[in-house]
Design an enzyme around this catalytic site. Structure first.
Site, PDB file in Angstrom:
ATOM      1  N   HIS B 116       0.828  -1.220   0.000  1.00  0.00           N
ATOM      2  CA  HIS B 116       0.000   0.000   0.000  1.00  0.00           C
ATOM      3  C   HIS B 116       0.858   1.265   0.000  1.00  0.00           C
ATOM      4  CE1 HIS B 116      -3.659  -2.326   1.821  1.00  0.00           C
ATOM      5  NE2 HIS B 116      -3.486  -2.560   0.536  1.00  0.00           N
ATOM      6  N   GLN B 361      -1.693  -8.194   4.430  1.00  0.00           N
ATOM      7  CA  GLN B 361      -0.285  -7.804   4.372  1.00  0.00           C
ATOM      8  C   GLN B 361      -0.031  -6.469   3.669  1.00  0.00           C
ATOM      9  OE1 GLN B 361       2.298 -11.031   3.165  1.00  0.00           O
ATOM     10  NE2 GLN B 361       0.795 -12.526   3.827  1.00  0.00           N
ATOM     11  N   CYS B 362      -0.925  -5.526   3.885  1.00  0.00           N
ATOM     12  CA  CYS B 362      -0.793  -4.204   3.234  1.00  0.00           C
ATOM     13  C   CYS B 362      -0.679  -4.357   1.726  1.00  0.00           C
ATOM     14  CB  CYS B 362       0.410  -3.422   3.760  1.00  0.00           C
ATOM     15  SG  CYS B 362       0.303  -3.013   5.481  1.00  0.00           S
ATOM     16  N   ALA B 363      -1.307  -5.378   1.181  1.00  0.00           N
ATOM     17  CA  ALA B 363      -1.224  -5.609  -0.269  1.00  0.00           C
ATOM     18  C   ALA B 363      -2.592  -6.059  -0.770  1.00  0.00           C
ATOM     19  CB  ALA B 363      -0.154  -6.640  -0.581  1.00  0.00           C
TER      20      ALA B 363
END
Lengths: 122, 405
Positions: B116, B361-363
């Site tokens: 992100h 996972q910030c993805a």
């Protein structure tokens, strides 16, 4: 103490009120993107009383067990009573304490329920 | 290899049975890094680039020395190294710094593989400027390649930003090849590479890659939190409007327009994180002492072991995210289990002092593209052992017993 107590595991493996209602008076979805949890809830309300409630979705054991325990808790109660539920009540129902990171798992079902009731009572 | 390495990491003294498998989130810190930072505060605590007394000289020289170490580490010149607070801030320094450079008819190319932190700054720049945001897809194995990115690049592309190594899959993208194909399409396009998960795992060379900007954070590299690096070609840095003007950035504050300093000094407003920067220098020394080839071999061996042990324990219940070609991977393995939610696995492992990551996972873009709600991530470093992997598999089996059996 492990988070994964018998009560939680029992409701995770054998969820109560799982499924959908054919003619709900209110429904709502809520998602917890960072965890990847999704919940759907149907309620059947009559004269402010929750006659029936069902949930479906995917998520971790905590979020699904919380949904099962919460639906069991509010069935037969009034919408007013259900809307008055707070996070602390969910923790009491779950019988565990949750860290900041897991709190959102435990509270997803409460969010879904309140949305469904709000839609219903509009 | 690395037999007694745990004695370098004080956290293992405090928690001897710790199984730390979350180094892609942040690496543990060696004693030498802690000592270097402590020494700054105890022995030469003073501000940099300001004082005219010996202590201030010592602090200024220490930061300068660290800057040189970072420059050598990434294959850039010292003048191109800008210290900020995090890799995220480094990317925002570029994206917001380009606010006046990017026009409405331009486009910005990113990829669905991004963390992100290398996605949202570009989405925001697109919103602020009206420039189109183009998102390249990964191939079926999870790699970015020139066929994904370069077709999106045209005469109006102002910047291309992508990661060298995915924080979810650990797959290594062919950075140099991608940059060459992008430059063929548009030689003026700026290129930013996120090397957060690559630094310390594979060799980095900004000059060889011909990237305009590299970004990484110190804390994933055995260094402290609170330090990020923006490494830029001097001419590319000069395109950036400073989003952090103030003390230390200016030659003459009274001229109109203001006369700013050049290179990194223009972009480093305020007193920097001196101890943290010194700590990063010590972390690079530590890493150089280990040797990147040795690190890579160690990590490859353990990744192979994870693949085979997961397969043996769970068979088809486990799905690895991305290609299993270990030659093209760093030290990250993300996976899903058909009957266990990543949060439940991570939590039950956590109750046994085994630390892994779980979630999106910030993805979000990648998880969305792969149709995965969430995944579990194991990420390794030099202090991990075969015994760590055995404990992990043992406790994953125990989690399965609790949750499913």
């Amino acid at each position: 103490m492990s988070l994964y107590q018998d009560l939680i595991l029992d409701h995770y493996r054998n969820p109560r009120n799982a499924g959908t209602l054919p003619h709900p008076t209110g429904s709502a979805d809520a998602i917890n993107l960072s965890c990847g949890d999704k919940l759907h809830m149907d309620i059947a309300l009559k004269n402010d009383k929750i006659l029936d409630i069902r949930f479906s979705g995917s998520g971790c054991a905590i979020s699904l067990a919380a949904a099962s325990l919460l639906t069991e808790h509010v069935k037969g109660k009034t919408a007013h009573e259900a809307l008055g539920l707070e996070p602390k009540h969910i923790l009491e129902i779950l019988g565990i304490t949750l860290s900041t990171n897991r709190l959102k798992c435990g509270l997803l079902s409460l969010e879904t329920l309140k949305k469904a009731l709000a839609i219903n009572t509009k | 290899m690395f037999e007694n390495i745990r004695s370098d990491f004080p956290l293992y003294k405090k928690i001897p049975d710790l199984v730390y498998l979350d180094s892609a989130a942040t690496a543990l810190k060696p004693e030498s890094v802690l000592l270097a930072m402590d020494r700054y505060y105890r022995e030469y605590s003073s501000n940099v680039s300001r004082g005219l007394y010996p202590l201030a000289d010592q602090a200024t020289m220490a930061v300068d020395e660290a800057r040189q170490k970072v420059a050598s580490f990434v294959g850039n010149k010292k003048e191109g190294i800008v210290f900020v607070a995090s890799a995220t801030q480094a990317i925002n320094t570029v994206s917001l710094g380009l606010l006046e450079h990017v026009k409405k008819n331009n486009n910005i190319v990113v990829t669905e593989l991004e963390h992100h932190s290398n996605f949202l700054p570009w989405k925001e720049l697109s919103r602020l400027t009206g420039a189109e945001l183009r998102i390249a897809k990964v191939d079926k194995d999870g790699f970015l390649d020139e066929t994904g990115i370069s077709p999106l690049v045209d005469d109006n592309t102002s910047i291309v930003a992508f990661t060298a190594v995915s924080n979810v899959t650990g797959l290594i993208n062919p950075v140099g090849e991608i940059i060459r194909t992008v430059r063929k399409k548009n030689k003026n396009t700026l290129i930013l590479i996120d090397i957060c998960q690559a630094a310390g795992h594979i060799p980095i060379s900004q000059e060889e890659w011909d990237a305009d900007f590299l970004v990484f954070s110190a804390h994933k590299l055995f260094g402290p939190t609170g330090v990020g690096v923006l490494s830029g070609k001097p001419e590319s840095l000069s395109l950036l409007r400073s989003v952090n003007v103030g003390g230390g950035t200016v030659l003459d504050a009274l001229t109109s327009p203001v006369t700013y300093k050049q290179h990194f000094e223009r972009l480093e407003g305020g007193t920097p994180n001196i101890a943290g920067i010194v700590g990063l220098g010590a972390a690079i020394d530590y890493l150089n002492g280990l040797g990147i080839k040795n690190v890579r071999n160690h990590e490859k061996r353990l990744v192979s072991l994870i693949f085979s042990e997961l397969q043996e324990a769970f068979g088809k219940q486990v799905a690895i995210v991305g290609s299993q070609d270990k030659e093209k991977r760093t030290s990250i393995v993300s996976f899903t289990h058909s009957d266990m939610h990543p949060h439940d696995m991570a939590h039950l492992l956590g109750e046994k002092n085994i630390c892994i990551r779980a979630g999106e996972q910030c993805a979000r873009p990648l998880h969305n593209s792969l149709h995965i709600d969430a995944s579990a991530r194991i990420s390794l470093s030099v202090y991990n052992t075969e015994e760590d992997i055995s404990k992990l598999i043992h406790e994953l089996k125990a989690a399965f017993e609790i949750l499913v059996s």
